[in-house]
Each structure stands twice: as structure tokens, then as C-alpha cells.
Design a protein around this motif. Structure first.
Motif, PDB file in Angstrom:
ATOM      1  N   MET A  77       0.826  -1.185   0.000  1.00 58.69           N
ATOM      2  CA  MET A  77       0.000   0.000   0.000  1.00 58.69           C
ATOM      3  C   MET A  77       0.880   1.263   0.000  1.00 58.69           C
ATOM      4  N   LEU A  78       1.836   1.335   0.913  1.00 61.67           N
ATOM      5  CA  LEU A  78       2.705   2.515   0.990  1.00 61.67           C
ATOM      6  C   LEU A  78       3.553   2.641  -0.274  1.00 61.67           C
ATOM      7  N   GLU A  79       4.052   1.508  -0.764  1.00 62.13           N
ATOM      8  CA  GLU A  79       4.850   1.531  -1.998  1.00 62.13           C
ATOM      9  C   GLU A  79       4.016   2.061  -3.166  1.00 62.13           C
ATOM     10  N   THR A  80       2.786   1.595  -3.268  1.00 67.41           N
ATOM     11  CA  THR A  80       1.888   2.049  -4.339  1.00 67.41           C
ATOM     12  C   THR A  80       1.646   3.542  -4.239  1.00 67.41           C
ATOM     13  N   MET A  81       1.376   4.016  -3.037  1.00 67.04           N
ATOM     14  CA  MET A  81       1.140   5.459  -2.837  1.00 67.04           C
ATOM     15  C   MET A  81       2.366   6.274  -3.214  1.00 67.04           C
ATOM     16  N   LEU A  82       3.547   5.837  -2.771  1.00 72.48           N
ATOM     17  CA  LEU A  82       4.774   6.581  -3.055  1.00 72.48           C
ATOM     18  C   LEU A  82       5.075   6.618  -4.555  1.00 72.48           C
ATOM     19  N   ILE A  83       4.960   5.479  -5.214  1.00 71.15           N
ATOM     20  CA  ILE A  83       5.235   5.429  -6.647  1.00 71.15           C
ATOM     21  C   ILE A  83       4.222   6.281  -7.411  1.00 71.15           C
ATOM     22  N   SER A  84       2.950   6.134  -7.091  1.00 65.99           N
ATOM     23  CA  SER A  84       1.897   6.888  -7.788  1.00 65.99           C
ATOM     24  C   SER A  84       2.031   8.383  -7.562  1.00 65.99           C
ATOM     25  N   THR A  85       2.266   8.757  -6.311  1.00 65.89           N
ATOM     26  CA  THR A  85       2.411  10.181  -5.988  1.00 65.89           C
ATOM     27  C   THR A  85       3.632  10.770  -6.679  1.00 65.89           C
ATOM     28  N   GLY A  86       4.762  10.095  -6.557  1.00 63.19           N
ATOM     29  CA  GLY A  86       6.001  10.596  -7.154  1.00 63.19           C
ATOM     30  C   GLY A  86       5.927  10.714  -8.666  1.00 63.19           C
ATOM     31  N   ALA A  87       5.339   9.710  -9.300  1.00 57.19           N
ATOM     32  CA  ALA A  87       5.233   9.742 -10.761  1.00 57.19           C
ATOM     33  C   ALA A  87       4.398  10.927 -11.224  1.00 57.19           C
ATOM     34  N   VAL A  88       3.293  11.185 -10.538  1.00 61.45           N
ATOM     35  CA  VAL A  88       2.415  12.281 -10.960  1.00 61.45           C
ATOM     36  C   VAL A  88       3.011  13.641 -10.614  1.00 61.45           C
ATOM     37  N   VAL A  89       3.663  13.768  -9.480  1.00 67.26           N
ATOM     38  CA  VAL A  89       4.305  15.044  -9.148  1.00 67.26           C
ATOM     39  C   VAL A  89       5.314  15.404 -10.236  1.00 67.26           C
ATOM     40  N   LEU A  90       6.134  14.448 -10.619  1.00 69.33           N
ATOM     41  CA  LEU A  90       7.122  14.722 -11.665  1.00 69.33           C
ATOM     42  C   LEU A  90       6.455  14.997 -13.013  1.00 69.33           C
ATOM     43  N   ALA A  91       5.456  14.199 -13.361  1.00 65.50           N
ATOM     44  CA  ALA A  91       4.788  14.376 -14.656  1.00 65.50           C
ATOM     45  C   ALA A  91       4.038  15.704 -14.732  1.00 65.50           C
ATOM     46  N   GLU A  92       3.575  16.179 -13.602  1.00 65.55           N
ATOM     47  CA  GLU A  92       2.738  17.394 -13.568  1.00 65.55           C
ATOM     48  C   GLU A  92       3.565  18.684 -13.637  1.00 65.55           C
ATOM     49  N   MET A  93       4.849  18.626 -13.339  1.00 66.31           N
ATOM     50  CA  MET A  93       5.671  19.835 -13.351  1.00 66.31           C
ATOM     51  C   MET A  93       5.741  20.423 -14.759  1.00 66.31           C
ATOM     52  N   GLY A  94       5.207  21.628 -14.894  1.00 67.61           N
ATOM     53  CA  GLY A  94       5.200  22.307 -16.182  1.00 67.61           C
ATOM     54  C   GLY A  94       4.111  21.821 -17.117  1.00 67.61           C
ATOM     55  N   ASP A  95       3.235  20.941 -16.640  1.00 66.72           N
ATOM     56  CA  ASP A  95       2.152  20.396 -17.456  1.00 66.72           C
ATOM     57  C   ASP A  95       1.059  21.443 -17.638  1.00 66.72           C
ATOM     58  N   LYS A  96       0.199  21.218 -18.633  1.00 68.50           N
ATOM     59  CA  LYS A  96      -0.850  22.201 -18.921  1.00 68.50           C
ATOM     60  C   LYS A  96      -1.813  22.374 -17.754  1.00 68.50           C
ATOM     61  N   THR A  97      -2.056  21.334 -16.958  1.00 63.26           N
ATOM     62  CA  THR A  97      -2.971  21.508 -15.830  1.00 63.26           C
ATOM     63  C   THR A  97      -2.331  22.323 -14.710  1.00 63.26           C
ATOM     64  N   GLN A  98      -1.021  22.247 -14.569  1.00 64.40           N
ATOM     65  CA  GLN A  98      -0.351  23.109 -13.590  1.00 64.40           C
ATOM     66  C   GLN A  98      -0.433  24.557 -14.060  1.00 64.40           C
ATOM     67  N   LEU A  99      -0.257  24.762 -15.338  1.00 65.98           N
ATOM     68  CA  LEU A  99      -0.399  26.112 -15.889  1.00 65.98           C
ATOM     69  C   LEU A  99      -1.843  26.591 -15.778  1.00 65.98           C
ATOM     70  N   LEU A 100      -2.790  25.677 -15.931  1.00 70.68           N
ATOM     71  CA  LEU A 100      -4.203  26.022 -15.757  1.00 70.68           C
ATOM     72  C   LEU A 100      -4.468  26.484 -14.328  1.00 70.68           C
ATOM     73  N   ALA A 101      -3.837  25.818 -13.357  1.00 68.68           N
ATOM     74  CA  ALA A 101      -3.982  26.239 -11.955  1.00 68.68           C
ATOM     75  C   ALA A 101      -3.485  27.672 -11.772  1.00 68.68           C
ATOM     76  N   LEU A 102      -2.361  27.996 -12.407  1.00 72.27           N
ATOM     77  CA  LEU A 102      -1.827  29.357 -12.345  1.00 72.27           C
ATOM     78  C   LEU A 102      -2.816  30.351 -12.947  1.00 72.27           C
ATOM     79  N   LEU A 103      -3.369  30.006 -14.105  1.00 73.99           N
ATOM     80  CA  LEU A 103      -4.315  30.898 -14.787  1.00 73.99           C
ATOM     81  C   LEU A 103      -5.597  31.098 -13.976  1.00 73.99           C
ATOM     82  N   LEU A 104      -6.113  30.020 -13.419  1.00 72.58           N
ATOM     83  CA  LEU A 104      -7.332  30.132 -12.616  1.00 72.58           C
ATOM     84  C   LEU A 104      -7.106  31.004 -11.387  1.00 72.58           C
TER      85      LEU A 104
END
Length: 187
Positions: free
Chosen positions: A1-28
Motif C-alpha cells: 500500500m505505501l509503496e503504491t502510494m509513493l510510486i503513484s504520488t512521485g510519478a504524478v508530481v514529476l509528470a505534472e511539473m510544467g504540465d498544462k494543468t499546472q499552468l491552468l492552476a496558475l491561470l485560474l
């Protein structure tokens, strides 16, 4: 469970950096100046979007043999890594549309985030991770990753994005996904 959470969280944090949804958050945040409904809209949209993606990934495990799943998962991770090397392009969505002015901050955030996440790297990563790990924990981890990446963008605005070396973050994320794909094939 903890391994799954860490891998999932880490992968998305890295993938989200500079992504259009992060930029959308800035715009909103710049458009509405109401952080709480923006954050709640991001949370609701991500839970539903990634919940559907996690369910789809879980369903895939019932349709294919473990060996086929291994190849699908490895290919998905490697494709994600290569996709990370392609910069996001603005999709032309305007924050000045008429419906947005009437919808309210939460609704506007929810709808724009949900649509922006359709077919996005983080949604595809959620599907791929849910093939290997329990979908519930993957969705919890990917949602947490989205919040870790996007909530600071809401609160810190463009000051945060101007200081992050997006090129290096995308390269590191690409290496991580390609590494996960290769590790899946080898182990």
C-alpha cells in the motif's frame, strides 16, 4: 500500500511539473483570486478523472494474461517517458468564455481541470499504474501527486513556475518512466 502510494504520488508530481494543468492552476488563480474553490475543484476533478482511469487499469488486468500485462505496462511506462520529452502545447482554451464567467470558481475549475486531464500524461500514468497496483491506492497516490504539484501553483502563482528548471524536470521524469518500463521487463 505505501509503496503504491509513493510510486503513484512521485510519478504524478514529476509528470505534472510544467504540465498544462499546472499552468491552468496558475491561470485560474490569476483570474479568480479565490484559492479554496480552485483547490477543491482540482481535487474533485482529479478524483473522478483518475478514479475512472484507475478502474480502467484494474479492468485491463481481468482481460489479459500476466505476461501480456507486463508488456503493456512496460510499453506504457516507456511511452510515458518519451512523451515527457515533448513539451505541452496550449490547447487554445480561454478563461474568458461566457460560460466560465457564469459558472462560478469551483465549477469552472472542476470542468476545465477534468477536460484538461482527459488523455493527459497523468491520466495515462494512472491507468498504467492501476494495471500493476491496486487501483484504489493508485488513485489516492495520483490524486495526492496532483495536489502536491498544483496547489502550490495556485498559491504561489507565476513566481513558482518562473524559478523551476522545467527542461531538467521533464528529462528526470522521462528517465524515471523509461526506467520503470525497463525494470518491469527485467523483473
Amino acid at each position: 500500500m505505501l509503496e503504491t502510494m509513493l510510486i503513484s504520488t512521485g510519478a504524478v508530481v514529476l509528470a505534472e511539473m510544467g504540465d498544462k494543468t499546472q499552468l491552468l492552476a496558475l491561470l485560474l488563480a490569476a483570474r479568480f483570486h479565490k484559492n479554496t474553490p480552485i483547490v477543491l475543484g482540482i481535487l474533485a476533478a482529479t478524483l473522478i478523472n483518475h478514479g475512472l482511469a484507475g478502474a480502467f487499469g484494474g479492468w485491463l488486468t481481468t482481460q489479459f494474461s500476466p505476461q501480456t500485462i507486463k508488456w503493456i505496462l512496460a510499453g506504457s511506462f516507456i511511452a510515458m517517458g518519451l512523451w515527457m520529452l515533448i513539451p505541452d502545447k496550449e490547447d487554445g482554451a480561454s478563461l474568458e468564455s461566457e460560460w466560465l464567467k457564469k459558472a462560478g470558481v469551483f465549477t469552472a475549475t472542476f470542468v476545465t481541470f477534468f477536460l484538461a486531464e482527459m488523455g493527459d500524461k497523468t491520466q495515462i500514468a494512472t491507468i498504467a499504474l492501476a494495471v500493476k497496483y491496486p487501483a484504489l491506492w493508485v488513485v489516492a497516490g495520483t490524486t495526492l501527486g496532483m495536489l502536491i504539484a498544483d496547489v502550490p501553483a495556485v498559491y504561489l502563482g507565476d513566481k513558482l513556475s518562473a524559478k523551476l528548471p522545467m527542461k531538467w524536470i521533464h528529462a528526470a521524469c522521462a528517465a524515471l518512466f523509461i526506467g520503470l518500463g525497463l525494470a518491469t521487463l527485467l523483473f
